[in-house]
Scaffold this active site. Structure first.
Site, short mmCIF file in Angstrom:
data_model
loop_
_atom_site.label_atom_id
_atom_site.label_comp_id
_atom_site.label_asym_id
_atom_site.label_seq_id
_atom_site.Cartn_x
_atom_site.Cartn_y
_atom_site.Cartn_z
N ASN A 87 11.90 10.68 61.48
CA ASN A 87 12.87 9.92 62.26
C ASN A 87 13.40 10.80 63.39
O ASN A 87 13.53 12.01 63.23
CB ASN A 87 14.03 9.47 61.35
CG ASN A 87 13.57 8.52 60.26
OD1 ASN A 87 12.65 7.72 60.47
ND2 ASN A 87 14.19 8.60 59.10
N GLY A 93 16.69 6.39 63.65
CA GLY A 93 17.34 6.41 62.35
C GLY A 93 17.60 7.80 61.81
O GLY A 93 17.80 7.98 60.60
N HIS A 100 12.76 17.10 60.16
CA HIS A 100 12.27 16.97 58.79
C HIS A 100 11.24 15.87 58.69
O HIS A 100 11.33 14.86 59.41
CB HIS A 100 13.42 16.71 57.80
CG HIS A 100 14.33 15.58 58.20
ND1 HIS A 100 15.32 15.73 59.15
CD2 HIS A 100 14.42 14.30 57.77
CE1 HIS A 100 15.98 14.58 59.29
NE2 HIS A 100 15.43 13.69 58.46
P1 DGP Z 1 17.13 11.04 58.34
O1 DGP Z 1 17.85 9.72 58.27
O2 DGP Z 1 15.69 10.89 58.73
O3 DGP Z 1 17.87 12.05 59.17
O4 DGP Z 1 17.10 11.57 56.84
C1 DGP Z 1 18.00 12.49 56.32
C2 DGP Z 1 17.80 12.49 54.83
O5 DGP Z 1 18.43 13.64 54.32
C3 DGP Z 1 18.37 11.29 54.11
O6 DGP Z 1 17.32 10.55 53.49
C4 DGP Z 1 19.29 11.87 53.06
C5 DGP Z 1 18.93 13.33 53.04
N1 DGP Z 1 20.04 14.22 52.82
C6 DGP Z 1 21.19 14.28 53.53
N2 DGP Z 1 22.00 15.24 53.04
C7 DGP Z 1 21.32 15.81 52.01
C8 DGP Z 1 21.64 16.86 51.11
O7 DGP Z 1 22.70 17.49 51.14
N3 DGP Z 1 20.70 17.14 50.15
C9 DGP Z 1 19.50 16.48 50.09
N4 DGP Z 1 18.65 16.83 49.12
N5 DGP Z 1 19.18 15.48 50.93
C10 DGP Z 1 20.08 15.16 51.88
#
Ligand code: DGP
Length: 114
Positions: A87, A93, A100
């Site tokens: 994303n 989004g 990532h």
């Molecule tokens: P995006 O929307 O593409 O930026 O996805 C970010 C993702 O990161 C979302 O699916 C939730 C995940 N995420 C956010 N904060 C944390 C965290 O503190 N730990 C983990 N394991 N995932 C996280």
């Protein structure tokens, strides 16, 4: 970056369920899984998003995808497949401003996404 959640995960300041780590990448389970398998692969270097990569990052981007598929295959998703998603910014989004790759598997995903 001091205020980046994923940089804090890399430094161990925020706990995560790690799947893979080497000098360049970290993979860990998404905290809010959207499929039975949902993990993220991130470069350890802070890159805000894919739009802010340069020609010199082409190798890193290739290795990011390759590492993502190797981990998915190693977890047994080579046969049925998975979805590999990056994303970018508001319309893409993106909610965490650290590049990532999402890897989702274990259920049949629809297209187009909502
Ligand atoms: P995006 O929307 O593409 O930026 O996805 C970010 C993702 O990161 C979302 O699916 C939730 C995940 N995420 C956010 N904060 C944390 C965290 O503190 N730990 C983990 N394991 N995932 C996280």
């Amino acid at each position: 970056m001091d205020d980046c959640i994923f940089c804090k995960i890399i430094k161990g300041e925020i706990p995560s369920k790690k799947i893979f780590e080497d000098d360049e990448f970290l993979a860990f389970h998404d905290v809010n899984p959207q499929a039975p398998l949902h993990f993220l692969v991130i470069p350890k270097r802070h890159i805000p998003n894919i739009m802010e990569t340069a020609e010199a990052d082409a190798g890193l981007l290739g290795r990011l995808l390759f590492r993502s598929q190797k981990i998915a295959a190693g977890l047994g998703f080579g046969e049925k497949g998975a979805r590999f998603v990056i994303n970018c910014k508001a319309d893409g989004g993106q909610t965490v401003d650290h590049l990532h790759c999402h890897v989702l598997g274990g259920r049949s995903l629809q297209w187009p996404p909502g």
